[in-house]
Motif scaffolding. Structure first.
Motif, mmCIF file in Angstrom:
data_model
loop_
_atom_site.group_PDB
_atom_site.id
_atom_site.type_symbol
_atom_site.label_atom_id
_atom_site.label_comp_id
_atom_site.label_asym_id
_atom_site.label_seq_id
_atom_site.Cartn_x
_atom_site.Cartn_y
_atom_site.Cartn_z
ATOM 1 N N ALA A 283 0.825 -1.209 0.000
ATOM 2 C CA ALA A 283 0.000 0.000 0.000
ATOM 3 C C ALA A 283 0.857 1.255 0.000
ATOM 4 C CB ALA A 283 -0.933 0.000 1.211
ATOM 5 N N LEU A 284 2.042 1.167 0.576
ATOM 6 C CA LEU A 284 2.962 2.312 0.604
ATOM 7 C C LEU A 284 3.307 2.769 -0.810
ATOM 8 C CD1 LEU A 284 4.711 3.971 2.715
ATOM 9 C CD2 LEU A 284 6.572 2.406 2.134
ATOM 10 N N THR A 285 3.296 1.835 -1.751
ATOM 11 C CA THR A 285 3.691 2.161 -3.124
ATOM 12 C C THR A 285 2.494 2.336 -4.055
ATOM 13 O OG1 THR A 285 3.872 -0.172 -3.791
ATOM 14 C CG2 THR A 285 5.805 0.839 -2.785
ATOM 15 N N ASP A 286 1.276 2.367 -3.523
ATOM 16 C CA ASP A 286 0.093 2.554 -4.360
ATOM 17 C C ASP A 286 0.225 3.806 -5.223
ATOM 18 O OD1 ASP A 286 -1.158 0.305 -3.435
ATOM 19 O OD2 ASP A 286 -2.610 1.343 -2.153
ATOM 20 N N GLY A 287 0.010 3.650 -6.523
ATOM 21 C CA GLY A 287 0.018 4.793 -7.425
ATOM 22 C C GLY A 287 1.397 5.299 -7.808
ATOM 23 N N ILE A 288 2.449 4.718 -7.265
ATOM 24 C CA ILE A 288 3.807 5.164 -7.574
ATOM 25 C C ILE A 288 4.275 4.543 -8.892
ATOM 26 C CG2 ILE A 288 6.226 5.135 -6.832
ATOM 27 C CD1 ILE A 288 4.500 6.992 -5.192
ATOM 28 N N THR A 289 4.741 5.367 -9.807
ATOM 29 C CA THR A 289 5.205 4.873 -11.108
ATOM 30 C C THR A 289 6.705 4.626 -11.145
ATOM 31 O OG1 THR A 289 5.514 7.130 -11.951
ATOM 32 C CG2 THR A 289 3.347 6.089 -12.289
ATOM 33 N N ALA A 290 7.449 5.272 -10.254
ATOM 34 C CA ALA A 290 8.900 5.083 -10.178
ATOM 35 C C ALA A 290 9.363 5.530 -8.798
ATOM 36 C CB ALA A 290 9.628 5.875 -11.257
ATOM 37 N N VAL A 291 10.330 4.812 -8.243
ATOM 38 C CA VAL A 291 10.913 5.185 -6.955
ATOM 39 C C VAL A 291 12.297 5.753 -7.216
ATOM 40 C CG1 VAL A 291 11.876 4.280 -4.806
ATOM 41 C CG2 VAL A 291 9.602 3.566 -5.551
ATOM 42 N N CYS A 292 12.495 7.003 -6.809
ATOM 43 C CA CYS A 292 13.779 7.677 -6.984
ATOM 44 C C CYS A 292 14.423 7.874 -5.616
ATOM 45 C CB CYS A 292 13.592 9.011 -7.694
ATOM 46 S SG CYS A 292 12.890 8.862 -9.359
ATOM 47 N N LEU A 293 15.653 7.407 -5.472
ATOM 48 C CA LEU A 293 16.345 7.419 -4.182
ATOM 49 C C LEU A 293 17.697 8.102 -4.307
ATOM 50 C CD1 LEU A 293 15.675 3.693 -3.190
ATOM 51 C CD2 LEU A 293 14.439 5.704 -2.349
ATOM 52 N N THR A 294 17.996 8.984 -3.365
ATOM 53 C CA THR A 294 19.313 9.604 -3.318
ATOM 54 C C THR A 294 20.092 9.076 -2.112
ATOM 55 O OG1 THR A 294 18.437 11.485 -2.034
ATOM 56 C CG2 THR A 294 18.510 11.719 -4.439
ATOM 57 N N ASP A 295 21.407 9.132 -2.237
ATOM 58 C CA ASP A 295 22.307 8.772 -1.137
ATOM 59 C C ASP A 295 22.128 7.327 -0.670
ATOM 60 O OD1 ASP A 295 24.362 9.237 0.672
ATOM 61 O OD2 ASP A 295 23.006 9.984 2.232
ATOM 62 N N VAL A 296 22.037 6.391 -1.621
ATOM 63 C CA VAL A 296 21.972 4.982 -1.249
ATOM 64 C C VAL A 296 23.298 4.580 -0.615
ATOM 65 C CG1 VAL A 296 21.834 2.622 -2.139
ATOM 66 C CG2 VAL A 296 20.274 4.382 -2.997
ATOM 67 N N LYS A 297 23.204 3.926 0.521
ATOM 68 C CA LYS A 297 24.401 3.471 1.236
ATOM 69 C C LYS A 297 24.097 2.135 1.898
ATOM 70 C CE LYS A 297 24.611 7.244 3.487
ATOM 71 N NZ LYS A 297 25.031 8.340 4.395
ATOM 72 N N PRO A 298 25.106 1.412 2.368
ATOM 73 C CA PRO A 298 24.864 0.106 2.993
ATOM 74 C C PRO A 298 23.882 0.208 4.155
ATOM 75 C CG PRO A 298 27.200 0.382 2.555
ATOM 76 C CD PRO A 298 26.553 1.720 2.284
ATOM 77 N N VAL A 299 23.009 -0.790 4.287
ATOM 78 C CA VAL A 299 22.059 -0.788 5.388
ATOM 79 C C VAL A 299 22.808 -1.061 6.688
ATOM 80 C CG1 VAL A 299 20.092 -1.454 3.976
ATOM 81 C CG2 VAL A 299 21.522 -3.208 4.979
ATOM 82 N N PRO A 300 22.384 -0.434 7.788
ATOM 83 C CA PRO A 300 23.185 -0.471 9.014
ATOM 84 C C PRO A 300 23.053 -1.730 9.859
ATOM 85 C CG PRO A 300 21.251 0.914 9.334
ATOM 86 C CD PRO A 300 21.254 0.512 7.885
ATOM 87 N N ASP A 301 21.943 -2.474 9.723
ATOM 88 C CA ASP A 301 21.748 -3.615 10.611
ATOM 89 C C ASP A 301 20.799 -4.613 9.967
ATOM 90 O OD1 ASP A 301 18.861 -2.979 11.531
ATOM 91 O OD2 ASP A 301 19.944 -1.131 11.994
ATOM 92 N N GLN A 302 20.688 -5.773 10.582
ATOM 93 C CA GLN A 302 19.908 -6.856 9.993
ATOM 94 C C GLN A 302 18.411 -6.560 9.959
ATOM 95 O OE1 GLN A 302 21.197 -10.425 8.689
ATOM 96 N NE2 GLN A 302 21.132 -11.147 10.793
ATOM 97 N N SER A 303 17.869 -5.953 10.998
ATOM 98 C CA SER A 303 16.440 -5.643 11.002
ATOM 99 C C SER A 303 16.087 -4.699 9.859
ATOM 100 C CB SER A 303 16.037 -5.014 12.343
ATOM 101 O OG SER A 303 16.192 -5.934 13.398
ATOM 102 N N THR A 304 16.911 -3.688 9.662
ATOM 103 C CA THR A 304 16.697 -2.758 8.558
ATOM 104 C C THR A 304 16.817 -3.476 7.225
ATOM 105 O OG1 THR A 304 17.595 -0.944 9.888
ATOM 106 C CG2 THR A 304 17.504 -0.610 7.510
#
Length: 370
Positions: A283-304
């Motif tokens: 539902a978070l992505t309902d209606g979204i045609t493209a996801v644009c992300l800046t500053d992608v970096k390694p995830v900090p922990d396993q839960s994330t």
């Protein structure tokens, strides 16, 4: 406060600004969870004849034939009675008793087309959509959480087929819960089909999954026939490498130029995912045609990292391209994560995000139509 980065040189025209996933807090009613138990948009049109077996992997062709016969066998009439309803197994004639396999388990590594085949089985089964269900293991556990165990049993007991994608073998509590649920559904005459991930510590990318799956579902193992599907990840078979990340400015401009796109700072998005239940990521992505992300970096922990895996699955299901700046997606997870118990999930996420990054390359240079 908005967590979306601004677009250099584009001003702040309200009607031109992309949306932000971080600004969304969807609420998903239980009836929507039930209604959405169908193959996701990416698999709306897949069929057995659209699956392209690797000629070097005969197990893929064999799986298509077996599943096609299994689907055809689910077309006969059922009669009520505490698990004594007629059940069609792998043949095309109705069985007079429920003896024999009531389900099929697709065993294989990521990217060999298990979900494609599972969705094709759903489509090929000759029953009304309301009499067959398709969902991931996480979606099934979320349904139990929303409806309660007994109501979930009642809701699904009238179905002809239940397909479970990515059966989780790494959470003992949820595995026992779903195993109990499946036991009740088998008694009601529901046919089952499943794929799964591997258990923690298993490094064979599916090599040991069949044994693990049949053991973890305890008394249900006799109801499943295991189909081994060998092969390499089709998402990278003969395809170019993932595109290099773009600059922040390129990503922001593409977001502003693409109707329906979202624009978020990656670290802020990871923080936001911690505040949204994974059952709501679709539902978070309902209606979204493209996801644009800046500053992608390694995830900090396993839960994330595990939350990001769920989001990657939902984006992939919905065919939402992902355009990003920062680090490439194959550097999202640490070596420790990639060598740990959830490694198959992380490799799947990398595989799927890489495919979505390829899909997004045409967004760079896009101009909003006047």
């Amino acid at each position: 406060m908005s967590t979306s980065p601004s677009a250099p040189g584009l001003g702040s025209i309200a009607d031109a600004a992309p949306s932000s996933l971080c600004a969304r807090e969807p609420r998903v009613p239980a009836d929507r969870l039930v209604a959405e138990m169908v193959p996701p948009p990416r698999f709306d049109s897949v069929r057995f004849d659209t699956y392209i077996p690797d000629p070097n992997q005969p197990s893929q062709t064999e799986a298509v034939h077996v599943l096609d016969a299994f689907a055809a066998g689910l077309g006969g009439a059922q009669t009520a009675g505490s698990g004594k309803r007629g059940f069609l197994g792998f043949g095309k004639k109705a069985a007079k008793t429920p003896a024999g396999p009531r389900g099929v388990y697709l065993d294989g590594g990521y990217g060999v087309g298990k979900t494609h085949l599972l969705a094709s089985l759903w489509h090929a089964t000759p029953a009304e959509p309301s009499l067959k269900a398709f969902g991931t293991f996480v979606e099934l556990t979320n349904l139990v959480g929303a409806l309660g165990f007994q109501q979930t049993v009642q809701t699904l007991s009238g179905h002809r087929l239940l397909c479970i994608d990515e059966f989780e073998l790494d959470d003992p509590g949820d595995t026992v819960l779903v195993s109990s649920l499946l036991g009740r559904l088998v008694e009601a005459g529901v046919a089952l089909a499943a794929t799964s991930n591997t258990l923690p510590g298993k490094l064979g990318e599916g090599r040991f999954a069949s044994v693990d799956f049949l053991r973890e579902i305890q008394g249900l193992s006799a109801h499943f026939r295991s189909l081994r599907i060998d092969g390499e990840d089709y998402r990278h078979r003969g395809l170019p490498e993932a595109p290099d990340p773009y600059s922040d400015e390129q990503v922001a401009k593409a977001a502003y130029a693409t109707p329906g796109a979202s624009l978020d700072d990656f670290p802020h998005l990871l923080d936001h995912l911690a505040r949204v239940h994974p059952s709501r990521y679709g539902a978070l992505t309902d209606g979204i045609t493209a996801v644009c992300l800046t500053d992608v970096k390694p995830v900090p922990d396993q839960s994330t990292a595990l939350r990001l895996v769920v989001l990657a699955d939902r984006l992939y299901d919905r065919e939402v391209p992902v355009l990003a700046s920062g680090m490439p997606f194959d550097r999202l997870f640490s070596e420790e994560m990639l060598n740990g118990g959830y490694r198959k999930k992380y490799f799947r996420a990398i595989s799927r995000l890489t495919a979505l990054a390829r899909d997004a390359k045409d967004l760079v240079g896009t101009r909003r139509a006047s």
